[in-house]
Design an enzyme around this catalytic site. Structure first.
Site, PDB file in Angstrom:
ATOM      1  N   GLY A 119     -32.510  95.212 -35.743  1.00 27.80           N
ATOM      2  CA  GLY A 119     -33.778  94.494 -35.651  1.00 27.80           C
ATOM      3  C   GLY A 119     -34.833  94.888 -36.672  1.00 27.80           C
ATOM      4  CG  ASP A 132     -39.858  95.570 -24.024  1.00 27.59           C
ATOM      5  OD1 ASP A 132     -40.936  95.087 -23.678  1.00 27.59           O
ATOM      6  OD2 ASP A 132     -38.779  95.247 -23.489  1.00 27.59           O
TER       7      ASP A 132
HETATM    8  P1  IMP Z   1     -37.162  99.255 -25.199  1.00 28.92           P
HETATM    9  O1  IMP Z   1     -36.107 100.298 -25.091  1.00 28.92           O
HETATM   10  O2  IMP Z   1     -37.363  98.512 -23.912  1.00 28.92           O
HETATM   11  O3  IMP Z   1     -38.473  99.741 -25.776  1.00 28.92           O
HETATM   12  O4  IMP Z   1     -36.585  98.115 -26.113  1.00 28.92           O
HETATM   13  C1  IMP Z   1     -36.530  98.243 -27.444  1.00 28.92           C
HETATM   14  C2  IMP Z   1     -35.507  97.300 -28.015  1.00 28.92           C
HETATM   15  O5  IMP Z   1     -35.314  96.124 -27.196  1.00 28.92           O
HETATM   16  C3  IMP Z   1     -36.022  96.798 -29.339  1.00 28.92           C
HETATM   17  O6  IMP Z   1     -35.569  97.648 -30.370  1.00 28.92           O
HETATM   18  C4  IMP Z   1     -35.428  95.419 -29.421  1.00 28.92           C
HETATM   19  O7  IMP Z   1     -34.142  95.501 -29.969  1.00 28.92           O
HETATM   20  C5  IMP Z   1     -35.318  94.973 -27.982  1.00 28.92           C
HETATM   21  N1  IMP Z   1     -36.467  94.133 -27.590  1.00 28.92           N
HETATM   22  C6  IMP Z   1     -37.507  94.477 -26.808  1.00 28.92           C
HETATM   23  N2  IMP Z   1     -38.366  93.458 -26.658  1.00 28.92           N
HETATM   24  C7  IMP Z   1     -37.854  92.433 -27.388  1.00 28.92           C
HETATM   25  C8  IMP Z   1     -38.302  91.081 -27.651  1.00 28.92           C
HETATM   26  O8  IMP Z   1     -39.352  90.599 -27.199  1.00 28.92           O
HETATM   27  N3  IMP Z   1     -37.477  90.351 -28.435  1.00 28.92           N
HETATM   28  C9  IMP Z   1     -36.317  90.818 -28.967  1.00 28.92           C
HETATM   29  N4  IMP Z   1     -35.882  92.065 -28.755  1.00 28.92           N
HETATM   30  C10 IMP Z   1     -36.643  92.862 -27.970  1.00 28.92           C
HETATM   31 MG    MG Z   2     -34.463  97.252 -32.090  1.00 29.47          MG
END
Ligand code: IMP
Ligand code: MG
Length: 190
Positions: A53, A112
Site C-alpha cells: 500500500g 487505522d
Molecule cells: P491497522 O492495522 O488497522 O492500522 O491497518 C493498517 C492496514 O490496513 C493498512 O496498512 C492498510 O493496508 C489497511 N487499511 C486500513 N484502513 C484502510 C482503508 O481505509 N482502505 C484500505 N486499506 C486500509
Molecule cells: Mg498497508
C-alpha cells in the site's frame, strides 16, 4: 473497427467521492519531504516501507527528500475480512539489510486500528536501530485501538474505507492517483 469506440471500464468509475485529490497529495508529500530532509540530512536514514500500500507514497516522497538515504521493505498480512484488520499480524517479507545502529523511518499509507504498525515498530525495535520514526500519509484516528505516535502525518480522514494511491479493496484500485470512497454497490458484487 467501426462505430463508437467502447471504453474499457475504469477503476475510477467505482468511486463515489474523492476525499483527497492528486494536487492535495502532491502538495502534502512535498511538505512532508522537506521536513524529513531537514531532520535527516547527513544522518543516512533507511526508509522502511510497508508493501504494497505504501509504494506510491514512498516513490513520490523519496524524490522530495534529496539527501543520502537507503530503502528497505517489509510485507505483512493481517488476517480478517478485506475492510477490517483482525489484529493478528504476520510477516510475509522481512528486511533485506540489518538496521542495527541505523536511523529508521517507517513509511506507511494509513494508520487505522494501529495493530499493524505496533507489530512492525516492535519488530524493528528488537533489531537495535538508533531510532525509529513514522511517516504516514493518512490517519483514521476514530478507529484507533493501539496508540501510535505519528512523527510526520499527511491527512486525518474520517472513519470511511478509502482506496487509491496505493490503498486497495480486494487488491484493486491501488493505481488511482487520488484517494476516494467506493460506491456502495461495489461491495455487493460477487
Ligand atoms: P491497522 O492495522 O488497522 O492500522 O491497518 C493498517 C492496514 O490496513 C493498512 O496498512 C492498510 O493496508 C489497511 N487499511 C486500513 N484502513 C484502510 C482503508 O481505509 N482502505 C484500505 N486499506 C486500509
Ligand atoms: Mg498497508
Amino acid at each position: 473497427m467501426t462505430g463508437a469506440a467502447v471504453r474499457a471500464p475504469s477503476p475510477a468509475d467505482d468511486i463515489a467521492e474523492v476525499l483527497v485529490d492528486a494536487d492535495a497529495i502532491r502538495a502534502k508529500v512535498a511538505e512532508l519531504g522537506a521536513r524529513i530532509a531537514a531532520d535527516y540530512g547527513g544522518k543516512d536514514p533507511v526508509l522502511v516501507s510497508l508493501l504494497k500500500g505504501a509504494l506510491p507514497f514512498l516513490a513520490d516522497l523519496m524524490r522530495q527528500v534529496p539527501i543520502r538515504l537507503s530503502l528497505d521493505f517489509i510485507e505483512v498480512s493481517s488476517y480478517g475480512s478485506s475492510t477490517e484488520s483482525s489484529g493478528v499480524v504476520r510477516i510475509l517479507k522481512d528486511l533485506a539489510q540489518p538496521i542495527e545502529g541505523r536511523r529508521v523511518l517507517v513509511v506507511e499509507d494509513i494508520i487505522d486500528t494501529g495493530f499493524t504498525l505496533r507489530y512492525v515498530m516492535d519488530h524493528l525495535q528488537q533489531q537495535k536501530p538508533e531510532s525509529v520514526r513514522l511517516v504516514a500519509l493518512l490517519d483514521k484516528p476514530a478507529r484507533r485501538i493501539v496508540p501510535i505516535g505519528i512523527d510526520y502525518k499527511g491527512f486525518e480522514i474520517p472513519d470511511r474505507f478509502v482506496v487509491g494511491y496505493g490503498l486497495d479493496y480486494a487488491e484493486r484500485y491501488r493505481n488511482l492517483p487520488f484517494i476516494g470512497v467506493l460506491k456502495p454497490e461495489v461491495y455487493n458484487r460477487a
